[in-house]
Design an enzyme around this catalytic site. Structure first.
Site, short mmCIF file in Angstrom:
data_model
loop_
_atom_site.label_atom_id
_atom_site.label_comp_id
_atom_site.label_asym_id
_atom_site.label_seq_id
_atom_site.Cartn_x
_atom_site.Cartn_y
_atom_site.Cartn_z
N HIS A 67 0.82 -1.22 0.00
CA HIS A 67 0.00 0.00 0.00
C HIS A 67 0.85 1.27 0.00
O HIS A 67 0.50 2.25 -0.67
CB HIS A 67 -0.95 -0.02 1.20
CG HIS A 67 -2.03 -1.04 1.07
ND1 HIS A 67 -2.36 -1.91 2.08
CD2 HIS A 67 -2.86 -1.35 0.04
CE1 HIS A 67 -3.35 -2.70 1.68
NE2 HIS A 67 -3.65 -2.39 0.45
N GLY A 143 -14.80 -0.14 -13.07
CA GLY A 143 -13.79 0.91 -13.09
C GLY A 143 -13.37 1.30 -14.48
O GLY A 143 -13.02 2.46 -14.73
N ASP A 161 -5.09 -0.34 -8.54
CA ASP A 161 -4.81 -1.32 -7.48
C ASP A 161 -5.65 -2.55 -7.78
O ASP A 161 -6.67 -2.82 -7.15
CB ASP A 161 -5.17 -0.71 -6.13
CG ASP A 161 -4.86 -1.64 -4.96
OD1 ASP A 161 -4.41 -2.77 -5.21
OD2 ASP A 161 -5.11 -1.23 -3.81
N THR A 163 -6.28 -6.78 -9.09
CA THR A 163 -5.83 -8.16 -8.95
C THR A 163 -5.01 -8.54 -10.19
O THR A 163 -4.72 -7.70 -11.04
CB THR A 163 -7.03 -9.09 -8.78
OG1 THR A 163 -7.93 -8.88 -9.89
CG2 THR A 163 -7.78 -8.80 -7.49
#
Length: 287
Positions: A67, A143, A161, A163
């Site tokens: 992060h 998105g 961000d 997968t």
């Protein structure tokens, strides 16, 4: 894929002939959302573990590495980021790091699966401490379409961000998506995307991301490797690119004097992460 051995959670990377295991105490949660299977385990040494469709997403112990590197290098490279959009990031850890920056006026988390966020709020509350920040906004839906519909030149930084580039996330690793990001960004704006393992994916995924970002119009594409123990090979990366910005320099003094606490990121780590190992430079055709 995952394989259950009593007392352990094991993720097997079949095509790479490797795997990763954590000893678990118990399974805390399991559900099938509209998009994926969500599981939460309590582990012996890494705290809580989130698994999506059998793939490790994060743990309490090491998520700060990911992060912080997905956010602070880009935020300190942009001259003055005010509006930030996170595509994915349903666990809210990236949002938390973004909103540590007092100059950010508006942050959007655009996540397809609301259940990931609701489960994170219960089992990873530390990652969700910024969810009620007045600057935080949530959109649960596609998105790719959200970015395509965004007003031209309305965003300073887009953080992808996501997968792995399969299933719903596949379209986030595509030149058409990057082109829409380019149009949505203001001049001097930036994009940063997670780009998998340097050891496994430099010649495939990372190289293609570099090519696609340049084709979409971005300048100064840079990949930053960083450690991530629970992901394949224990070594991960993010890739940044700028709109009319070369990315050679960052606000080093601001990074050194940042008004918030980090556990991994600092100005020295930022500079070091920009130095690529020789095999990556060769495979990416960099001088």
């Amino acid at each position: 894929m995952s394989e259950q051995i009593p007392g352990w959670f094991t993720e097997i990377f079949q095509d790479q002939g490797t795997g990763f295991s954590l000893k678990v105490k118990s399974k805390l949660h399991e559900e099938q959302s509209q998009y994926q299977k969500i599981e939460i385990f309590e582990t012996e040494t890494f705290g809580n573990l989130m698994v999506l469709d059998g793939c490790v997403m994060l743990t309490d112990r090491d998520n700060f590495l990911y992060h912080e590197m997905m956010t602070h290098p880009a935020l300190f490279t942009h001259q003055a980021p005010k509006k930030v959009v996170i595509v994915g990031g349903g666990d809210c850890g990236t949002l938390k790091e973004v909103l540590k920056h007092p100059g950010v006026e508006e942050a959007w988390q655009v996540e397809i699966d609301e259940r990931v966020t609701r489960v994170a709020e219960k089992y990873f509350p530390d990652l969700c401490t910024a969810n009620n920040d007045p600057r935080a906004n949530f959109f649960f839906g596609d998105g790719i379409k959200w970015i395509a519909d965004a007003p031209l030149e309305s965003i300073d930084l887009i953080i992808v961000d996501s997968t792995d580039p399969v299933g719903p996330a596949e379209g986030l690793f595509a030149v058409d998506f990057y082109r829409n990001c380019f149009m949505a960004l203001r001049e001097g704006g930036m994009i940063v995307q997670q780009t998998e393992s340097p050891l496994l994916h430099t010649s495939s995924i990372i190289k293609k991301v570099h090519e696609d970002m340049r084709q979409a119009g971005f300048d100064g594409v840079k990949t930053l490797p960083f450690p991530q123990p629970v992901y394949p090979t224990g070594w991960w990366s993010c890739t940044m690119a700028g709109k009319g910005k070369k990315l050679e320099f960052f606000r080093e003094e601001d990074a050194a004097e940042r008004p918030f606490v980090t556990r991994y990121y600092n100005a020295e780590v930022h500079k070091a992460a920009l130095a690529l190992p020789e095999f990556m430079k060769n495979e990416l055709d960099l001088d």
